[in-house]
Structures are given as structure tokens and as C-alpha cells.
Design a protein around this motif. Structure first.
Motif, PDB file in Angstrom:
ATOM      1  N   SER A  90      54.233 113.373 -29.487  1.00 14.52           N
ATOM      2  CA  SER A  90      54.978 113.432 -30.480  1.00 14.52           C
ATOM      3  C   SER A  90      55.431 114.913 -31.073  1.00 14.52           C
ATOM      4  CB  SER A  90      54.880 112.476 -32.021  1.00 14.52           C
ATOM      5  OG  SER A  90      53.434 112.949 -32.314  1.00 14.52           O
ATOM      6  N   ALA A  91      54.219 115.606 -30.542  1.00 16.39           N
ATOM      7  CA  ALA A  91      54.368 117.145 -30.937  1.00 16.39           C
ATOM      8  C   ALA A  91      55.471 118.062 -30.230  1.00 16.39           C
ATOM      9  CB  ALA A  91      52.913 117.706 -30.886  1.00 16.39           C
ATOM     10  N   ILE A  92      55.851 117.598 -29.123  1.00 17.47           N
ATOM     11  CA  ILE A  92      56.910 118.153 -28.385  1.00 17.47           C
ATOM     12  C   ILE A  92      58.040 117.307 -28.226  1.00 17.47           C
ATOM     13  CG2 ILE A  92      57.403 119.186 -26.132  1.00 17.47           C
ATOM     14  CD1 ILE A  92      54.076 119.268 -25.705  1.00 17.47           C
ATOM     15  N   PRO A  93      59.322 117.711 -28.905  1.00 15.93           N
ATOM     16  CA  PRO A  93      60.309 116.701 -29.138  1.00 15.93           C
ATOM     17  C   PRO A  93      61.254 116.775 -27.896  1.00 15.93           C
ATOM     18  CG  PRO A  93      60.837 118.764 -30.375  1.00 15.93           C
ATOM     19  CD  PRO A  93      59.366 119.079 -29.831  1.00 15.93           C
ATOM     20  N   PHE A  94      61.155 117.300 -26.748  1.00 13.69           N
ATOM     21  CA  PHE A  94      61.761 117.229 -25.541  1.00 13.69           C
ATOM     22  C   PHE A  94      61.372 116.367 -24.457  1.00 13.69           C
ATOM     23  CE2 PHE A  94      61.949 121.589 -27.334  1.00 13.69           C
ATOM     24  CZ  PHE A  94      63.215 121.752 -27.730  1.00 13.69           C
ATOM     25  N   ARG A 114      44.685 105.973 -28.831  1.00 10.05           N
ATOM     26  CA  ARG A 114      45.071 105.910 -30.153  1.00 10.05           C
ATOM     27  C   ARG A 114      45.439 107.236 -30.946  1.00 10.05           C
ATOM     28  NH1 ARG A 114      43.644 100.639 -32.753  1.00 10.05           N
ATOM     29  NH2 ARG A 114      42.886  99.404 -30.776  1.00 10.05           N
ATOM     30  N   VAL A 115      44.767 108.353 -30.174  1.00  3.38           N
ATOM     31  CA  VAL A 115      44.757 109.696 -30.997  1.00  3.38           C
ATOM     32  C   VAL A 115      45.579 110.717 -30.222  1.00  3.38           C
ATOM     33  CG1 VAL A 115      43.679 111.385 -32.113  1.00  3.38           C
ATOM     34  CG2 VAL A 115      42.978 108.893 -32.548  1.00  3.38           C
ATOM     35  N   VAL A 116      44.966 111.009 -28.889  1.00  5.03           N
ATOM     36  CA  VAL A 116      45.206 111.911 -28.314  1.00  5.03           C
ATOM     37  C   VAL A 116      46.797 111.865 -27.555  1.00  5.03           C
ATOM     38  CG1 VAL A 116      44.778 113.110 -25.888  1.00  5.03           C
ATOM     39  CG2 VAL A 116      42.982 112.597 -27.435  1.00  5.03           C
ATOM     40  N   TYR A 117      46.904 110.753 -27.015  1.00  2.34           N
ATOM     41  CA  TYR A 117      48.400 110.598 -26.423  1.00  2.34           C
ATOM     42  C   TYR A 117      49.447 110.523 -27.409  1.00  2.34           C
ATOM     43  CZ  TYR A 117      52.564 108.647 -24.158  1.00  2.34           C
ATOM     44  OH  TYR A 117      53.772 108.629 -23.681  1.00  2.34           O
ATOM     45  N   PRO A 118      49.475 109.759 -28.751  1.00  2.00           N
ATOM     46  CA  PRO A 118      50.524 109.738 -29.581  1.00  2.00           C
ATOM     47  C   PRO A 118      50.558 111.435 -30.240  1.00  2.00           C
ATOM     48  CG  PRO A 118      48.992 108.107 -30.018  1.00  2.00           C
ATOM     49  CD  PRO A 118      48.427 108.876 -28.902  1.00  2.00           C
ATOM     50  N   ARG A 119      49.698 111.956 -30.334  1.00  2.00           N
ATOM     51  CA  ARG A 119      49.839 113.220 -31.108  1.00  2.00           C
ATOM     52  C   ARG A 119      50.572 114.273 -30.157  1.00  2.00           C
ATOM     53  NH1 ARG A 119      44.312 114.720 -34.776  1.00  2.00           N
ATOM     54  NH2 ARG A 119      44.664 113.071 -36.206  1.00  2.00           N
ATOM     55  N   VAL A 161      50.329 112.190 -21.260  1.00  2.00           N
ATOM     56  CA  VAL A 161      49.631 111.602 -20.266  1.00  2.00           C
ATOM     57  C   VAL A 161      48.622 112.343 -19.494  1.00  2.00           C
ATOM     58  CG1 VAL A 161      49.632 110.287 -17.870  1.00  2.00           C
ATOM     59  CG2 VAL A 161      51.462 109.946 -19.529  1.00  2.00           C
ATOM     60  N   VAL A 162      48.838 113.402 -19.380  1.00  2.00           N
ATOM     61  CA  VAL A 162      47.935 114.674 -18.976  1.00  2.00           C
ATOM     62  C   VAL A 162      46.641 114.668 -19.832  1.00  2.00           C
ATOM     63  CG1 VAL A 162      47.592 117.005 -18.050  1.00  2.00           C
ATOM     64  CG2 VAL A 162      49.503 115.735 -17.411  1.00  2.00           C
ATOM     65  N   ALA A 163      47.106 114.902 -21.129  1.00  2.00           N
ATOM     66  CA  ALA A 163      46.030 115.163 -22.117  1.00  2.00           C
ATOM     67  C   ALA A 163      45.057 113.731 -22.443  1.00  2.00           C
ATOM     68  CB  ALA A 163      46.439 115.360 -23.427  1.00  2.00           C
ATOM     69  N   PHE A 164      45.631 112.554 -22.195  1.00  2.00           N
ATOM     70  CA  PHE A 164      45.044 111.366 -22.031  1.00  2.00           C
ATOM     71  C   PHE A 164      44.107 111.231 -20.880  1.00  2.00           C
ATOM     72  CE2 PHE A 164      44.681 107.034 -20.471  1.00  2.00           C
ATOM     73  CZ  PHE A 164      44.317 106.457 -21.561  1.00  2.00           C
ATOM     74  N   VAL A 185      59.169 116.066 -21.627  1.00  2.00           N
ATOM     75  CA  VAL A 185      58.132 116.856 -21.328  1.00  2.00           C
ATOM     76  C   VAL A 185      56.922 116.467 -22.296  1.00  2.00           C
ATOM     77  CG1 VAL A 185      57.349 119.267 -22.133  1.00  2.00           C
ATOM     78  CG2 VAL A 185      59.539 119.052 -21.005  1.00  2.00           C
ATOM     79  N   GLY A 186      57.129 116.040 -23.456  1.00  2.00           N
ATOM     80  CA  GLY A 186      56.140 115.269 -24.663  1.00  2.00           C
ATOM     81  C   GLY A 186      55.365 114.156 -23.957  1.00  2.00           C
ATOM     82  N   PRO A 187      55.997 113.258 -23.446  1.00  2.00           N
ATOM     83  CA  PRO A 187      55.162 112.234 -22.943  1.00  2.00           C
ATOM     84  C   PRO A 187      54.523 112.464 -21.484  1.00  2.00           C
ATOM     85  CG  PRO A 187      57.300 111.355 -23.442  1.00  2.00           C
ATOM     86  CD  PRO A 187      57.258 112.845 -23.820  1.00  2.00           C
ATOM     87  N   THR A 188      54.915 113.383 -20.768  1.00  2.00           N
ATOM     88  CA  THR A 188      54.396 113.716 -19.578  1.00  2.00           C
ATOM     89  C   THR A 188      53.100 114.454 -20.077  1.00  2.00           C
ATOM     90  OG1 THR A 188      56.468 113.678 -18.304  1.00  2.00           O
ATOM     91  CG2 THR A 188      54.569 115.060 -17.502  1.00  2.00           C
ATOM     92  N   LEU A 189      53.129 115.358 -20.928  1.00  2.00           N
ATOM     93  CA  LEU A 189      52.180 116.239 -21.329  1.00  2.00           C
ATOM     94  C   LEU A 189      51.103 115.522 -21.947  1.00  2.00           C
ATOM     95  CD1 LEU A 189      53.373 119.572 -22.472  1.00  2.00           C
ATOM     96  CD2 LEU A 189      52.278 119.349 -20.189  1.00  2.00           C
TER      97      LEU A 189
END
Length: 74
Positions: free
Chosen positions: A70-74, A62-67, A28-31, A22-26
Motif C-alpha cells: 500500500s505504500a507504493i500506489p503504482f 499481516r504486517v510486511v506485505y500490506p504495508r 511479495v519480495v519483502a514478504f 510495482v507495490g504488490p510485486t515489491l
């Protein structure tokens, strides 16, 4: 049949199963949303101030994707 794209990050220590979906998928969408807005702005700024334009264009990576990731641990 339409496929839903998703991102998987394995080897993380943020949850017991050591995988995140869930975290990485969201992330990428935010990125993508941030990049659509910030890259044209950064390109215009880059014409006058190179360093500032590069920082604006690097912001989604550098900012949007990592935050978000990492904010969603699932």
C-alpha cells in the motif's frame, strides 16, 4: 528467455488506472525476505510459547506485505 515474475492488483482506488503492479510485486519480495528470517525464529519460539510463535510467523503476511504493497500506489 527468462521471465520476470510480477504481481498485479486490479480494482484499487489508489491511482487513476485502478491497477497496481510495482507495490504488490515489491510486497511479495519483502514478504519472502521477512519470511525466510521470521518463520524459523517463530518455529523455535513456538516450541516454548505457542501464541508468540504464531504471531512471529504471521508477521510477514499481516504486517510486511500490506504495508509495502500500500505504500507504493503504482
Amino acid at each position: 528467455m527468462a521471465r520476470i515474475p510480477f504481481c498485479v492488483q486490479c480494482g484499487t482506488r489508489q491511482n487513476p488506472c485502478h491497477c497496481k503492479v510495482v507495490g504488490p510485486t515489491l510486497g511479495v519480495v519483502a514478504f519472502i525476505i521477512a519470511a525466510v528470517v521470521e518463520w524459523p525464529v517463530g518455529a523455535v519460539v513456538w516450541c516454548f510459547r505457542h501464541a508468540k510463535g504464531r504471531r512471529i510467523m504471521a508477521h510477514p503476511d499481516r504486517v510486511v506485505y500490506p504495508r509495502v504493497s500500500s505504500a507504493i500506489p503504482f
